[in-house]
Design an enzyme around this catalytic site. Structure first.
Site, mmCIF file in Angstrom:
data_model
loop_
_atom_site.group_PDB
_atom_site.id
_atom_site.type_symbol
_atom_site.label_atom_id
_atom_site.label_comp_id
_atom_site.label_asym_id
_atom_site.label_seq_id
_atom_site.Cartn_x
_atom_site.Cartn_y
_atom_site.Cartn_z
ATOM 1 C CE1 TYR A 328 -3.979 -1.986 -0.014
ATOM 2 C CE2 TYR A 328 -3.019 -3.117 1.856
ATOM 3 C CZ TYR A 328 -3.971 -3.049 0.872
ATOM 4 O OH TYR A 328 -4.917 -4.017 0.770
ATOM 5 C CD1 TRP A 334 -10.458 1.912 6.256
ATOM 6 C CD2 TRP A 334 -12.305 1.972 7.548
ATOM 7 N NE1 TRP A 334 -11.027 0.659 6.244
ATOM 8 C CE2 TRP A 334 -12.154 0.651 7.018
ATOM 9 C CE3 TRP A 334 -13.373 2.231 8.378
ATOM 10 C CZ2 TRP A 334 -13.052 -0.374 7.307
ATOM 11 C CZ3 TRP A 334 -14.272 1.209 8.674
ATOM 12 C CH2 TRP A 334 -14.104 -0.075 8.148
ATOM 13 C CD GLU A 473 -12.180 -1.918 0.398
ATOM 14 O OE1 GLU A 473 -11.498 -2.958 0.346
ATOM 15 O OE2 GLU A 473 -11.725 -0.819 0.761
ATOM 16 C CD GLN A 586 -13.174 -4.209 5.633
ATOM 17 O OE1 GLN A 586 -12.566 -4.237 6.691
ATOM 18 N NE2 GLN A 586 -12.829 -3.414 4.645
#
Ligand code: IFM
Length: 755
Positions: A328, A334, A473, A586
């Site tokens: 990443y 978040w 997502e 999730q």
């Protein structure tokens, strides 16, 4: 020196590993990383890394972002040169020592001291045996400083020995500006940042300093003749500085930092570092009696959480892999506000404040993003680096190895509510007036304004938020994600609350701020109307929130049929089918339940958990933590414990989870949340702290400290005695709610309540 190189004996305080496994070593480099929130070093082998070794430690410097080029505009953390390299050689050997001569290797992460200690033996029968003990740390007291200590025991008499100490990757991804024997200054290619490093290295044989031979920038050699029983000690102190503009003279700063560190000496540096770690452990340690594996998992989590933050630098935040790996690109999600801030807010408010100040400093980036997308207020970047501009790539490789469009940067909006949520809870827990008045209020008002503009009024009289991605997502471009809408409504209401508070308490600040952001009463009234008519997806008959409009109509799939799979569900079924199914990546409604428990009254929490938990495939490491908190609060302790173990395994198990890209810091934050917010049932609201514990069977006691509005409170839940003890160890009297009943607390009278 030898005493300093001894790892702790208590297994609850160390993570250790014997041998070397090339398949797993890159994961271990993440797990054994050391960090202080400014410098991060992966836990690769150093002195014991001989020429043939493939592993290389990596040094990360917080905030050292650069874009890879004009066509690749996504900024990524650039690794700094590695300052640990050592090579030892002996002239009389027939061939140089290689990795195959390493007969023993032990690596121990000492949580208490915040240090990585290794011991290895390199031996060639009838020729030589070398025992090496190494300590490596990055100082928690002075974050610019790193220290390496090495002790050699060499079983060989009269051999010419040579030690070479150097840096690796001096030219790696950075533009060299100055390169001297002991000092280097580099700048990034595109972003205009500066890095400076300076080093001092000393070799002592039997207490006497050996003169070094300079071999060019950052490289020295030392020669001596071995003798049985000889004490050979090497020390290296490195100083590192990042500057965000050419005006800051990184070279001068780093030189001065190194000089200060040299004058303190390695003993002084080590002592100050250990004292700082001691203070952190006193402020945050969670002790669990009865379950050593959970205890160690928690300490591992706390070790990385304490190493991830830098209270002194509000220009950076914590990346999804902290400073332990490249996944990443060092971007901030978040993860920080929802999974890490609870820990920092309640145990390290100075770190929490710096992290939230980063969001304040990047508010202009969030405003620019909102404007660019056609909205008002502040729309935070889904992935953020140093400026607050959106850094989420538009394409990526999916878990099915196909190139896909990534829509999170434009659709995963809930980040703007998550930031507001963390700001408000920091305010609740600390009462930090200066932060709220001068920074937090503006974040709350601008994020509230964003939501009020983003929600559309429609013919049904409700406000809808269409075309988003929620925490799950797997489902994109959806309408009325319950998590997003409820958090948006909550943010707007906090915006209204902070406006009223400023007007009442600090009218001058209100006048200045409302004028600066052009906010008037008519707009505030509109916000209230939006909040009151926000679509929530709640079915009042069942108490169920529909995760998003149309979710209940999607194909229902029994995930139990796929138990034991080794790949995520979107790979098993393919992206398209997953998108048409009730398969959740999730915690989504379950996340909402944890964040806004007041929205789940009268059994709604149990109903929603029972509905959504079996539909969740836990395709993200963030998922287990929130499920665990929700389950513990519902009294489903065995289920919660299953999630606790799942989260602990993310970075600690060597089964199939490769963590070469860095530790999953949000999952580690989730472990603390499960223990404290879940099993101990700690809650906070305007009225103060509350406790409602439900311990797992094996946990005979659970103890931890928290800070509350300038006070220190320590909590012990004793399952055997069935008591909750809460002690105000510092600060003014306060009240605490235990199992629904309020109890006053003073420093003189520890509270003990039976349950
Ligand atoms: O923020 C998370 C996201 O929720 C799921 N994918 C990984 C991100 C970084 O951890």
């Amino acid at each position: 020196m030898l005493q300093a190189l001894e790892p702790a004996r208590d297994p609850a305080w160390i993570l250790d590993q014997h041998g070397f496994d090339p398949l797993r070593d890159s994961s271990r480099e993440s797990r054994f990383a050391i960090s202080n929130g400014f410098l991060g070093m992966r836990g690769g082998r150093t002195i014991d890394r001989l020429p043939q070794s493939l592993v290389a430690p990596r040094t990360y410097v917080a905030g050292l972002f650069d874009a890879l080029g004009p066509d690749l505009p996504i900024p990524a953390l650039v690794p700094a040169p590695d300052w640990l390299k050592l090579d030892v050689s002996f002239s009389a050997l027939k061939a140089p020592l290689t990795v195959s001569d390493v007969s023993f290797h032990h690596r121990a992460l000492d949580f208490r001291r915040g240090a990585l200690l290794t011991e290895s033996r390199i031996a060639r029968p009838r020729e030589i045996a070398v025992r090496l003990r190494v300590l490596r740390l990055v100082s928690l007291q002075c974050r610019a400083i790193g220290l390496q200590l090495v002790h050699f025991d060499i079983e060989a008499d009269g051999m010419e020995a040579m030690l070479v100490a150097s840096f690796e990757g001096l030219e790696f991804g950075l533009v060299t500006q100055r390169l001297e024997q002991d000092l280097g200054v580099w700048r990034t290619n595109v972003s205009g940042k500066w890095l400076a490093m300076a080093v001092a290295a000393t070799l002592r044989v039997d207490g006497l300093v050996v003169a070094p031979k300079p071999l060019g920038p950052f490289k020295w050699s030392w020669n001596w003749v071995t003798k049985p029983g000889q004490a050979v000690c090497f020390e290296r102190i490195v100083a590192v500085t990042r500057a965000d503009s050419a005006e800051e003279d990184a070279g001068a700063t780093v030189r001065q930092r190194l000089e200060t560190a040299i004058s303190v000496g390695w003993r002084g540096l080590l002592e100050a570092h250990e004292t700082s770690w001691d203070a952190r452990w006193r402020a945050c340690d969670v002790t669990i009696a009865g379950d050593p594996a959970s205890q160690r998992a928690l300490r591992f989590a706390l070790y990385h959480l304490n190493g991830a933050a830098d209270p002194g630098d509000p220009r950076v935040s914590i990346a999804a892999r902290a400073l332990t790996g490249a996944d990443y690109n060092g971007h901030v999600f978040w993860d920080t506000e929802i999974f890490l801030l609870p820990f920092y807010t309640l145990t390290w408010p100075e770190a929490a404040r710096a992290l939230l100040t980063y969001r304040f400093r990047t508010l202009d980036g969030a405003r620019a993003k909102a404007t660019r997308m056609g909205w008002r207020g502040a729309m935070y970047a889904w992935e953020s680096a140093d400026t607050g501009a959106e850094t989420c790539p538009e394409h990526g490789i999916g878990s099915d190895r196909r190139v896909l469009n990534i829509l999170c940067g434009t659709q995963e909006l809930h980040i703007s509510a998550d930031v507001a949520y963390a700001v408000w809870h920091y305010w609740l827990a600390t009462g930090d007036v200066v932060f709220l008045r001068d920074a937090g209020a503006e974040i709350l008002l601008e994020t509230a304004r964003f939501w009020a503009s983003r929600a559309q009024s429609e013919a049904d009289g409700l406000h809808h938020i269409r075309g988003v991605i929620g925490p799950d997502e797997y489902h994109e471009t959806i309408d009325d994600n319950a998590f997003t809408n409820m958090m948006a409504r909550w943010t707007i209401r906090r915006g209204l609350e902070v406006a009223a508070l400023l007007r009442l308490q600090w009218p001058e600040r209100w006048a200045a701020l409302s004028a600066a952001i052009v906010l008037d009463d008519a707009e505030l009234q509109r916000w209230a109307g939006v909040a009151d008519t926000m679509a929530t997806g709640l079915d009042p008959r069942t108490g169920l929130y529909e995760q998003f409009a149309g979710f209940f109509d999607l194909e229902s799939i029994d995930l139990a049929q796929y138990a034991g799979r080794s790949v995520p569900m979107d790979v098993v079924l393919g992206r398209e089918r997953t998108q048409k199914a009730q398969i959740i990546k999730q915690a989504d409604v379950v996340a909402l339940m944890v964040l806004l428990p007041e929205a789940f009254a009268d059994g709604a929490a149990a109903a929603n958990f029972s509905y959504y938990e079996p539909r969740c495939s836990h395709g993200s490491s963030l998922s287990a933590g929130l499920h665990g908190v929700a389950a513990a609060r519902l009294g489903r302790v065995d289920t919660a414990m299953r999630f606790f173990r799942q989260a602990a395994a993310t970075d600690l198990a060597d089964t199939h989870a490769a963590i070469d890209g860095g530790v999953h810091i949000a999952a580690l934050g989730g472990l603390w949340m499960m223990a404290v917010l879940g099993f101990a049932g700690l809650t906070m609201d305007e009225s103060g702290l509350g406790l409602d514990p439900q311990l797992p069977d094996d946990w005979t006691t659970l103890a931890f400290p928290v800070q509350w509005r300038g006070r220190a409170v320590s909590v012990v839940v004793d399952a055997a005695q069935r008591t909750i003890q809460a002690t105000l160890t510092d600060g003014e009297p306060m009240a605490i709610t235990i199992r629904g009943e309020r109890h006053p607390m003073t420093k003189q009278t520890p509270l003990s309540v039976r349950f």
